[in-house]
Design an enzyme around this catalytic site. Structure first.
Site, PDB file in Angstrom:
ATOM      1  N   ASN A   1     -10.420  -2.841  -6.174  1.00 30.78           N
ATOM      2  CA  ASN A   1      -9.620  -1.934  -7.023  1.00 30.78           C
ATOM      3  C   ASN A   1     -10.254  -1.679  -8.397  1.00 30.78           C
ATOM      4  O   ASN A   1      -9.932  -0.702  -9.057  1.00 30.78           O
ATOM      5  CB  ASN A   1      -8.187  -2.460  -7.226  1.00 30.78           C
ATOM      6  CG  ASN A   1      -7.312  -2.334  -6.003  1.00 30.78           C
ATOM      7  OD1 ASN A   1      -6.362  -3.073  -5.825  1.00 30.78           O
ATOM      8  ND2 ASN A   1      -7.629  -1.384  -5.132  1.00 30.78           N
TER       9      ASN A   1
ATOM     10  N   ASP B   1       0.846  -1.199   0.000  1.00 33.57           N
ATOM     11  CA  ASP B   1       0.000   0.000   0.000  1.00 33.57           C
ATOM     12  C   ASP B   1       0.883   1.251   0.000  1.00 33.57           C
ATOM     13  O   ASP B   1       2.006   1.219   0.513  1.00 33.57           O
ATOM     14  CB  ASP B   1      -0.904  -0.035   1.246  1.00 33.57           C
ATOM     15  CG  ASP B   1      -2.037   0.970   1.152  1.00 33.57           C
ATOM     16  OD1 ASP B   1      -2.310   1.474   0.043  1.00 33.57           O
ATOM     17  OD2 ASP B   1      -2.652   1.248   2.192  1.00 33.57           O
TER      18      ASP B   1
HETATM   19  C1  FPP Z   1      -1.731   0.374  -3.344  1.00 24.47           C
HETATM   20  O1  FPP Z   1      -1.349   1.684  -3.551  1.00 24.47           O
HETATM   21  C2  FPP Z   1      -1.274  -0.564  -4.332  1.00 24.47           C
HETATM   22  C3  FPP Z   1      -2.051  -1.193  -5.260  1.00 24.47           C
HETATM   23  C4  FPP Z   1      -3.395  -0.751  -5.644  1.00 24.47           C
HETATM   24  C5  FPP Z   1      -1.641  -2.420  -5.908  1.00 24.47           C
HETATM   25  C6  FPP Z   1      -0.175  -2.730  -5.937  1.00 24.47           C
HETATM   26  C7  FPP Z   1       0.369  -2.571  -7.281  1.00 24.47           C
HETATM   27  C8  FPP Z   1       1.689  -2.464  -7.584  1.00 24.47           C
HETATM   28  C9  FPP Z   1       2.708  -2.581  -6.538  1.00 24.47           C
HETATM   29  C10 FPP Z   1       2.159  -2.191  -8.977  1.00 24.47           C
HETATM   30  C11 FPP Z   1       2.067  -3.308  -9.965  1.00 24.47           C
HETATM   31  C12 FPP Z   1       2.123  -4.702  -9.448  1.00 24.47           C
HETATM   32  C13 FPP Z   1       2.877  -5.705  -9.976  1.00 24.47           C
HETATM   33  C14 FPP Z   1       2.744  -7.080  -9.445  1.00 24.47           C
HETATM   34  C15 FPP Z   1       3.857  -5.495 -11.037  1.00 24.47           C
HETATM   35  P1  FPP Z   1      -2.485   2.774  -3.450  1.00 24.47           P
HETATM   36  O2  FPP Z   1      -2.725   3.290  -4.824  1.00 24.47           O
HETATM   37  O3  FPP Z   1      -3.685   2.247  -2.756  1.00 24.47           O
HETATM   38  O4  FPP Z   1      -1.788   3.855  -2.557  1.00 24.47           O
HETATM   39  P2  FPP Z   1      -2.504   4.985  -1.688  1.00 24.47           P
HETATM   40  O5  FPP Z   1      -3.254   4.278  -0.597  1.00 24.47           O
HETATM   41  O6  FPP Z   1      -1.350   5.787  -1.187  1.00 24.47           O
HETATM   42  O7  FPP Z   1      -3.393   5.763  -2.617  1.00 24.47           O
END
Ligand code: FPP
Length: 248
Positions: free
Chosen positions: A75, A27
């Site tokens: 998501n 996250d």
């Molecule tokens: C949370 O950050 C992360 C995700 C929604 C998914 C994780 C995705 C990746 C690490 C990138 C691609 C994955 C792979 C396997 C190559 P957020 O957007 O919720 O962060 P925030 O809470 O700060 O908005």
């Protein structure tokens, strides 16, 4: 972004007491970008780099199973452009890491409602799963379009179907039978659950499987999560006393 670990830290890790399964809620990509006055997309790109680094680290150290929460059922509600970026990063990751997974004896698996992913991602995913299918060095488990409640609903449907067909006796259902009908069938439960970026939530991740997992929450945003901090968390895990509901 991701540093290598100092010998002072690595030396404190007991490689004979590693968790058999580490699960990570990645996250903080969005906040990482916003802090830098960048578009959230840049945060996901940096997050994908952190994924590469942590997979490599787990393989180096000898973690048998790593599960990464890469995309949740929730998501899908994000803006279309963000969903498209995450899907394209995923496809890129699968295409660019396929050879490295083969060379490093890593088997890829996916858990979740895979049928909901775009076709090009499904094809890249299946190709990687197929070509790494016999690898035994480490299992990399990607949770994609994954939700713990959906997984439990799917398990109930599958067990209920067998009961209706007379293939299973409802009163003989055990926790082992339930586990055998989850997406994670055949895998050990996570011993350690890590969540980055400080939120104190489970977010519908591996609801059944984390019953006895040790939980570690770090304020570090996912793109900044690197080897040194990961090893420090493993050392912390090794110093915890796990009682599984029993007394000392
Ligand atoms: C949370 O950050 C992360 C995700 C929604 C998914 C994780 C995705 C990746 C690490 C990138 C691609 C994955 C792979 C396997 C190559 P957020 O957007 O919720 O962060 P925030 O809470 O700060 O908005």
């Amino acid at each position: 972004m991701n540093s290598s670990a100092s010998p002072a830290v690595t030396d404190r890790l007991d490689v004979s007491k590693l968790p058999g399964h580490v699960a990570i809620i990645m996250d903080g990509n969005g906040r990482w970008a916003e802090k830098r006055l960048m578009n959230r997309i840049k945060g996901h790109q940096a997050g994908a780099e952190a994924v590469r680094s942590i997979v490599r680290t787990c393989r180096e150290i000898g973690i048998p199973v790593l599960t990464l929460y890469a995309f949740s059922t929730e998501n899908w509600q994000r803006p279309e452009i963000e969903v498209a970026t995450l899907m394209s990063l995923l496809k890129k990751f699968l295409d660019s890491e396929r050879n490295e997974m083969i060379e490093n004896n890593i088997r890829l698996n996916a858990i979740g409602q895979i049928e909901k992913l775009p076709e090009d991602v499904r094809v890249a995913l299946q190709r990687t799963i197929d070509v790494t299918g016999k690898n035994k060095g480490m299992l990399l488990n990607l949770a994609l379009s994954y939700g713990g409640r959906a997984e439990i609903v799917d398990m109930v449907k599958s067990i209920a179907g067998k009961a209706i067909d007379g293939k299973m006796e409802p009163y003989s259902i055990t926790p082992e039978i339930v586990a055998d009908h989850l997406y994670t069938r055949g895998m050990p439960d996570p011993d350690l659950l890590i969540r980055t970026s400080g939120e104190m939530r489970i977010s519908n991740f591996l609801l059944w499987q984390i019953a006895y997992a040790e939980i570690f929450i770090t304020d570090t945003l996912w793109p900044d999560f690197g080897k040194e901090e990961f090893i420090k968390i493993l050392i912390d895990f090794q110093n915890r006393e796990r009682r599984f509901g029993n007394v000392r």
